[in-house]
Design an enzyme around this catalytic site. Structure first.
Site, PDB file in Angstrom:
ATOM      1  N   ASN A   1     -27.670   5.915   3.727  1.00  0.00           N
ATOM      2  CA  ASN A   1     -29.036   5.750   3.836  1.00  0.00           C
ATOM      3  C   ASN A   1     -29.645   5.357   2.473  1.00  0.00           C
ATOM      4  O   ASN A   1     -30.640   5.721   2.347  1.00  0.00           O
ATOM      5  CB  ASN A   1     -29.789   6.883   4.353  1.00  0.00           C
ATOM      6  N   ARG A   2     -28.739   4.728   1.687  1.00  0.00           N
ATOM      7  CA  ARG A   2     -29.175   4.322   0.148  1.00  0.00           C
ATOM      8  C   ARG A   2     -29.770   5.569  -0.566  1.00  0.00           C
ATOM      9  O   ARG A   2     -30.304   5.167  -1.737  1.00  0.00           O
ATOM     10  CB  ARG A   2     -30.232   3.247   0.382  1.00  0.00           C
ATOM     11  N   LEU A   3     -29.506   6.734  -0.311  1.00  0.00           N
ATOM     12  CA  LEU A   3     -29.919   7.901  -1.024  1.00  0.00           C
ATOM     13  C   LEU A   3     -28.615   8.191  -2.154  1.00  0.00           C
ATOM     14  O   LEU A   3     -28.129   9.174  -1.979  1.00  0.00           O
ATOM     15  CB  LEU A   3     -30.240   9.038  -0.073  1.00  0.00           C
TER      16      LEU A   3
END
Length: 222
Positions: free
Chosen positions: A199-201
């Site tokens: 989730n692009r975290l």
């Protein structure tokens, strides 16, 4: 031809989901070079990469105009990261005016990056000569044949210069170290370890050099 036809891929939809496992502060080594050695070993043995020691070197001239290129890391230790080049090249001219440099190791198959920011200084001639002797004979000749970053008329000019050198220094004969060729050692001031996450975290942990030579670790928001 429409704009859609000009770009055969839908770039906005091109994405990968990165790994679930991440990088925590408790995972880190005491120094960034130790941590780099851990990740580099994994990149070289498990990453499936063609040249894990390939890195993007970014420099800027005295006016702040940036340029980047890919070079090969040839040594690293607690004093820094070493690469070799023609001292008349654009990167070397930039570093003569502005010694601050950024190194980027783009280990895409592992969803990892390492970003080094620091100061570049030339290596000593003895160190340069010792490395030059380890290069293949053809690469030694190439260091003489190429006036790196300069404009040439044709490929034939370059090939001709190489052929003349090959005749002068045949295989088995020692090639002198070019006076205009040598190494740079980048002494790190910050080193960021970037691990892609879902989730692009992403996890981004950065070592920052302190005045006493120790390192502070800080976490950056993705």
């Amino acid at each position: 031809m429409t704009d859609r036809d000009a770009v055969p891929f839908d770039l906005a939809s091109m994405r990968k989901q990165y790994r679930a496992e991440g990088l925590s502060e408790s995972d880190l080594a005491a120094t960034p070079v130790e941590q780099f050695a851990r990740w580099f070993k994994q990149a070289a043995t498990e990453g499936g990469m063609f040249e894990p020691n390939a890195m993007v070197v970014s420099t800027a001239d005295a006016e702040g105009r940036p340029s980047s290129r890919t070079v090969l890391l040839k040594h690293f230790d607690e004093q820094g990261f070493v690469f070799y080049t023609n001292y008349d090249s654009r990167k070397a001219r930039d570093l003569a005016e502005n010694p601050y440099v950024s190194l980027l190791f783009p280990w895409h198959p592992m969803a990892r990056q390492v970003i080094v920011s620091g100061v570049a200084r030339r290596t000593g001639r003895d160190e340069t000569a010792a490395y030059f002797r380890t290069r293949p004979h053809g690469s030694q000749l190439g260091a003489w044949a190429s006036a790196q970053s300069s404009v040439i008329s044709t490929r034939a000019d370059l090939d001709g210069a190489y052929a003349e050198l090959a005749a002068r220094y045949p295989e088995g004969e020692q090639v002198p170290v070019p006076p205009h060729w040598g190494g740079f050692r980048v002494a790190p001031q910050t080193v960021e370890f970037w691990q892609g996450r879902e989730n692009r975290l992403h996890d981004r942990l950065r070592y920052v050099e302190q005045a006493d030579g120790s390192w502070r670790v800080e976490r950056l928001s993705p």
